[in-house]
Motif scaffolding. Structure first.
Motif, PDB file in Angstrom:
ATOM      1  N   ASP A   1       8.594   8.037 -10.358  1.00 18.91           N
ATOM      2  CA  ASP A   1       8.546   7.557  -8.974  1.00 18.91           C
ATOM      3  C   ASP A   1       9.053   6.117  -8.887  1.00 18.91           C
ATOM      4  O   ASP A   1       9.726   5.741  -7.922  1.00 18.91           O
ATOM      5  N   LEU A   2       8.721   5.310  -9.883  1.00 23.88           N
ATOM      6  CA  LEU A   2       9.232   3.938  -9.939  1.00 23.88           C
ATOM      7  C   LEU A   2      10.748   3.940 -10.069  1.00 23.88           C
ATOM      8  O   LEU A   2      11.447   3.186  -9.379  1.00 23.88           O
ATOM      9  N   ILE A   3      11.275   4.801 -10.933  1.00 23.16           N
ATOM     10  CA  ILE A   3      12.723   4.897 -11.107  1.00 23.16           C
ATOM     11  C   ILE A   3      13.394   5.329  -9.809  1.00 23.16           C
ATOM     12  O   ILE A   3      14.433   4.776  -9.409  1.00 23.16           O
ATOM     13  N   HIS A   4      12.794   6.305  -9.142  1.00 19.38           N
ATOM     14  CA  HIS A   4      13.337   6.769  -7.858  1.00 19.38           C
ATOM     15  C   HIS A   4      13.349   5.633  -6.833  1.00 19.38           C
ATOM     16  O   HIS A   4      14.349   5.444  -6.116  1.00 19.38           O
ATOM     17  N   PHE A   5      12.268   4.872  -6.758  1.00 21.53           N
ATOM     18  CA  PHE A   5      12.194   3.750  -5.820  1.00 21.53           C
ATOM     19  C   PHE A   5      13.303   2.733  -6.088  1.00 21.53           C
ATOM     20  O   PHE A   5      13.969   2.268  -5.152  1.00 21.53           O
ATOM     21  N   LEU A   6      13.527   2.393  -7.345  1.00 19.93           N
ATOM     22  CA  LEU A   6      14.553   1.408  -7.689  1.00 19.93           C
ATOM     23  C   LEU A   6      15.945   1.908  -7.323  1.00 19.93           C
ATOM     24  O   LEU A   6      16.781   1.135  -6.821  1.00 19.93           O
ATOM     25  N   LYS A   7      16.198   3.191  -7.522  1.00 20.37           N
ATOM     26  CA  LYS A   7      17.500   3.749  -7.143  1.00 20.37           C
ATOM     27  C   LYS A   7      17.697   3.691  -5.629  1.00 20.37           C
ATOM     28  O   LYS A   7      18.760   3.281  -5.144  1.00 20.37           O
ATOM     29  N   MET A   8      16.673   4.099  -4.876  1.00 14.92           N
ATOM     30  CA  MET A   8      16.782   4.064  -3.420  1.00 14.92           C
ATOM     31  C   MET A   8      16.940   2.627  -2.910  1.00 14.92           C
ATOM     32  O   MET A   8      17.691   2.364  -1.970  1.00 14.92           O
ATOM     33  N   TYR A   9      16.244   1.707  -3.555  1.00 17.94           N
ATOM     34  CA  TYR A   9      16.342   0.286  -3.172  1.00 17.94           C
ATOM     35  C   TYR A   9      17.772  -0.203  -3.391  1.00 17.94           C
ATOM     36  O   TYR A   9      18.322  -0.932  -2.559  1.00 17.94           O
ATOM     37  N   ALA A  10      18.380   0.220  -4.489  1.00 20.20           N
ATOM     38  CA  ALA A  10      19.761  -0.177  -4.768  1.00 20.20           C
ATOM     39  C   ALA A  10      20.724   0.434  -3.752  1.00 20.20           C
ATOM     40  O   ALA A  10      21.613  -0.256  -3.226  1.00 20.20           O
TER      41      ALA A  10
ATOM     42  N   TYR B   1       0.844  -1.211   0.000  1.00 18.64           N
ATOM     43  CA  TYR B   1       0.000   0.000   0.000  1.00 18.64           C
ATOM     44  C   TYR B   1       0.869   1.247   0.000  1.00 18.64           C
ATOM     45  O   TYR B   1       0.678   2.158  -0.821  1.00 18.64           O
ATOM     46  N   THR B   2       1.828   1.323   0.908  1.00 20.30           N
ATOM     47  CA  THR B   2       2.642   2.521   1.054  1.00 20.30           C
ATOM     48  C   THR B   2       3.436   2.820  -0.212  1.00 20.30           C
ATOM     49  O   THR B   2       3.496   3.971  -0.663  1.00 20.30           O
ATOM     50  N   VAL B   3       4.035   1.802  -0.787  1.00 22.57           N
ATOM     51  CA  VAL B   3       4.881   2.004  -1.968  1.00 22.57           C
ATOM     52  C   VAL B   3       4.043   2.330  -3.201  1.00 22.57           C
ATOM     53  O   VAL B   3       4.298   3.312  -3.902  1.00 22.57           O
ATOM     54  N   THR B   4       3.023   1.533  -3.490  1.00 24.80           N
ATOM     55  CA  THR B   4       2.267   1.736  -4.725  1.00 24.80           C
ATOM     56  C   THR B   4       1.429   3.012  -4.688  1.00 24.80           C
ATOM     57  O   THR B   4       1.233   3.649  -5.725  1.00 24.80           O
ATOM     58  N   GLN B   5       0.947   3.398  -3.513  1.00 22.52           N
ATOM     59  CA  GLN B   5       0.161   4.631  -3.421  1.00 22.52           C
ATOM     60  C   GLN B   5       1.021   5.875  -3.585  1.00 22.52           C
ATOM     61  O   GLN B   5       0.518   6.961  -3.858  1.00 22.52           O
ATOM     62  N   ASN B   6       2.339   5.706  -3.395  1.00 20.43           N
ATOM     63  CA  ASN B   6       3.259   6.818  -3.605  1.00 20.43           C
ATOM     64  C   ASN B   6       3.896   6.794  -4.991  1.00 20.43           C
ATOM     65  O   ASN B   6       4.784   7.606  -5.276  1.00 20.43           O
ATOM     66  N   MET B   7       3.472   5.877  -5.837  1.00 20.57           N
ATOM     67  CA  MET B   7       3.936   5.819  -7.224  1.00 20.57           C
ATOM     68  C   MET B   7       2.819   6.305  -8.137  1.00 20.57           C
ATOM     69  O   MET B   7       1.895   5.564  -8.437  1.00 20.57           O
ATOM     70  N   ARG B   8       2.921   7.548  -8.560  1.00 18.59           N
ATOM     71  CA  ARG B   8       1.912   8.068  -9.467  1.00 18.59           C
ATOM     72  C   ARG B   8       2.452   8.178 -10.885  1.00 18.59           C
ATOM     73  O   ARG B   8       1.701   8.057 -11.850  1.00 18.59           O
ATOM     74  N   TYR B   9       3.742   8.408 -11.004  1.00 20.21           N
ATOM     75  CA  TYR B   9       4.364   8.543 -12.316  1.00 20.21           C
ATOM     76  C   TYR B   9       5.534   7.580 -12.439  1.00 20.21           C
ATOM     77  O   TYR B   9       6.047   7.068 -11.444  1.00 20.21           O
ATOM     78  N   ASN B  10       5.963   7.372 -13.669  1.00 12.51           N
ATOM     79  CA  ASN B  10       7.049   6.437 -13.918  1.00 12.51           C
ATOM     80  C   ASN B  10       8.341   6.881 -13.233  1.00 12.51           C
ATOM     81  O   ASN B  10       9.155   6.057 -12.824  1.00 12.51           O
TER      82      ASN B  10
ATOM     83  N   LEU C   1       5.990  -7.423  -2.915  1.00 14.53           N
ATOM     84  CA  LEU C   1       6.041  -5.997  -3.221  1.00 14.53           C
ATOM     85  C   LEU C   1       6.227  -5.761  -4.717  1.00 14.53           C
ATOM     86  O   LEU C   1       5.548  -4.915  -5.312  1.00 14.53           O
ATOM     87  N   PHE C   2       7.132  -6.507  -5.340  1.00 17.31           N
ATOM     88  CA  PHE C   2       7.404  -6.287  -6.761  1.00 17.31           C
ATOM     89  C   PHE C   2       6.248  -6.761  -7.634  1.00 17.31           C
ATOM     90  O   PHE C   2       6.033  -6.227  -8.728  1.00 17.31           O
ATOM     91  N   ILE C   3       5.497  -7.740  -7.169  1.00 21.46           N
ATOM     92  CA  ILE C   3       4.275  -8.130  -7.880  1.00 21.46           C
ATOM     93  C   ILE C   3       3.271  -6.985  -7.804  1.00 21.46           C
ATOM     94  O   ILE C   3       2.610  -6.640  -8.794  1.00 21.46           O
ATOM     95  N   GLY C   4       3.147  -6.378  -6.619  1.00 19.90           N
ATOM     96  CA  GLY C   4       2.262  -5.230  -6.457  1.00 19.90           C
ATOM     97  C   GLY C   4       2.666  -4.067  -7.348  1.00 19.90           C
ATOM     98  O   GLY C   4       1.813  -3.408  -7.957  1.00 19.90           O
ATOM     99  N   ILE C   5       3.973  -3.798  -7.443  1.00 23.38           N
ATOM    100  CA  ILE C   5       4.449  -2.734  -8.331  1.00 23.38           C
ATOM    101  C   ILE C   5       4.104  -3.068  -9.781  1.00 23.38           C
ATOM    102  O   ILE C   5       3.699  -2.201 -10.556  1.00 23.38           O
ATOM    103  N   GLY C   6       4.244  -4.346 -10.139  1.00 22.77           N
ATOM    104  CA  GLY C   6       3.882  -4.768 -11.491  1.00 22.77           C
ATOM    105  C   GLY C   6       2.422  -4.512 -11.799  1.00 22.77           C
ATOM    106  O   GLY C   6       2.070  -4.138 -12.923  1.00 22.77           O
ATOM    107  N   LEU C   7       1.567  -4.677 -10.804  1.00 20.40           N
ATOM    108  CA  LEU C   7       0.137  -4.460 -11.007  1.00 20.40           C
ATOM    109  C   LEU C   7      -0.228  -2.980 -11.152  1.00 20.40           C
ATOM    110  O   LEU C   7      -1.287  -2.655 -11.687  1.00 20.40           O
ATOM    111  N   CYS C   8       0.626  -2.084 -10.665  1.00 24.80           N
ATOM    112  CA  CYS C   8       0.308  -0.656 -10.780  1.00 24.80           C
ATOM    113  C   CYS C   8       1.008  -0.018 -11.980  1.00 24.80           C
ATOM    114  O   CYS C   8       0.866   1.190 -12.206  1.00 24.80           O
ATOM    115  N   MET C   9       1.736  -0.819 -12.772  1.00 20.90           N
ATOM    116  CA  MET C   9       2.450  -0.236 -13.916  1.00 20.90           C
ATOM    117  C   MET C   9       1.504   0.328 -14.969  1.00 20.90           C
ATOM    118  O   MET C   9       1.805   1.337 -15.600  1.00 20.90           O
ATOM    119  N   TYR C  10       0.350  -0.324 -15.164  1.00 18.16           N
ATOM    120  CA  TYR C  10      -0.602   0.180 -16.142  1.00 18.16           C
ATOM    121  C   TYR C  10      -1.089   1.574 -15.738  1.00 18.16           C
ATOM    122  O   TYR C  10      -1.219   2.469 -16.575  1.00 18.16           O
TER     123      TYR C  10
END
Length: 397
Positions: free
Chosen positions: A102-111, A91-100, A377-386
């Protein structure tokens, strides 16, 4: 409005990455408290509204089914609690991803936080390398990581995300630091002795580099040569370092050997027996399952303390029957079907999510991921990509 969302949401994504990757190092239940706090701040930031998203629907339905199974079979709520934690993270991660972006930022921070996590483990526990499989027998004192398998869930996700972020990074100083982090992560994987933790990142690397360089044959050969060199170095290290050879040598040999020799591997033979037991249990409880506690206790009594079939497909069928199984896996199927339909137009950061979800299906044949946040979590991110693609189109128009 766009500027406000960009800074606040990415701030929350950064904090979420930290809590997630250090959740088992933080004392007590601090990780749960912090994640609930971040979820609350996300809700406030969204003006008390929940953005309609397939990720929330998918895992919300799964949580409901888990609750029903828990009540129906009088199981402990401990297992249900771990599933709820994954829901809060999703919930926390996907609700804070509104634009692509944001996904890139998340992946960088995760790394970045992944590199810090690996560095911390090496500095604090380097004297435990080679004693036994790294992470087992409570050797990571002061953490809640109790096995090499549990540790591998961290390392698999960190390694895959690092491969992507390194390939995208243009600043050589940052790229060098990330490469050092990837080496650290790979070293921890080797000492953990978990075979799928080796195989999944290798397959991810092959899939991603092929997508990125499929029109450049010379580049493909270059990256294939890099992979071969890394594998050769890894095999050499396993041969010359006693701790690696003792904990991984025979297991790795079985991994690359012919199928005719699989029966000689005690680990794989035991997994086959566990799978047979799990299927027999499912046939006795096809529609409603046997429950969490009941299933785990059944396996402990039947297989000298081993608590589950080491196969997520069979485990879900045993716990909650067909409906419980479908409530979990329809999310994977939707990510893959949706991703493949748009595969040609998928940007790299969305393509790697697709690859990771595909590989979790492969990994589930040898693990129990029903409550593993690093998979879900990554499955959830995959579901919000559309939704991310749709929001970006609206923004551009």
């Amino acid at each position: 409005m766009r500027i406000r969302w960009k800074y606040i949401s990415q701030y929350l994504l950064t904090l979420s990455c930290f809590v997630l990757l250090f959740k088992d190092i933080l004392p007590g239940s601090l990780d749960q408290v912090l994640m609930i706090l971040l979820a609350g701040l996300t809700l406030i930031h969204n003006r008390w509204k929940i953005v309609k998203d397939h990720a929330i629907i998918w895992y919300g339905v799964y949580v409901i089914f888990s609750f029903i199974v828990t009540l129906y079979t009088s199981s402990s709520f401990a297992y249900f609690t771990t599933i709820c934690f994954s829901f809060i993270v999703i919930y926390t991660v996907t609700q804070n991803m509104r634009y692509n972006e944001d996904l890139i930022h998340f992946l960088k921070m995760y790394a970045y936080f992944g590199v810090l996590f690996c560095t911390y483990l090496i500095i604090v526990y380097h004297d435990k390398f080679g004693l036994t499989r790294f992470g087992n027998n409570g050797m990571l004192t002061g953490t809640k990581i109790d096995s090499s398998i549990s540790l591998s869930y961290y390392l698999i996700s960190i390694c895959c995300v690092l491969i992507y972020v390194i390939s995208e990074e243009q600043r050589w100083r940052v790229k060098t630091l990330l490469l050092i982090g990837l080496c650290e992560c790979s070293l921890l994987i080797l000492f953990s002795g978990v075979r799928k933790a080796i195989l999944v990142p290798v397959l991810f690397y092959v899939m991603y580099m092929f997508r990125r360089n499929k029109k450049h044959v010379i580049r493909l050969f270059k990256y294939a040569a890099v992979l071969v060199l890394v594998l050769m170095v890894g095999i050499k290290l396993i041969n010359i370092i006693p701790g690696l050879n003792r904990n991984l040598g025979d297991r790795l040999l079985t991994l690359v050997s012919s199928f005719s020799s699989l029966s000689s591997d005690s680990s794989i033979s035991e997994r086959v027996r566990l799978a047979i037991t799990g299927l027999q249990l499912f046939y006795e409880h096809v529609f409603f399952g046997f429950g969490f506690d009941q299933t785990f206790n059944y396996f402990r009594a039947s297989h000298n303390g081993l608590s589950h079939p080491h196969n997520n497909y069979i485990l879900l069928l045993d716990i909650g029957g067909i409906a419980f199984f479908l409530s979990y896996y329809w999310g994977h199927i939707k990510v893959i079907v949706s991703g493949l339909k748009r595969y040609i137009k998928l940007p790299y950061e969305q393509a790697i999510i697709l690859y990771y979800v595909i590989l979790t299906l492969f990994s589930d044949f040898g693990t129990a991921s029903y409550n593993i946040v690093f998979y879900n979590l990554f499955i959830g991110i995959g579901l919000c990509m559309y939704r991310l693609r749709k929001e970006d189109k609206c923004e551009q128009s």
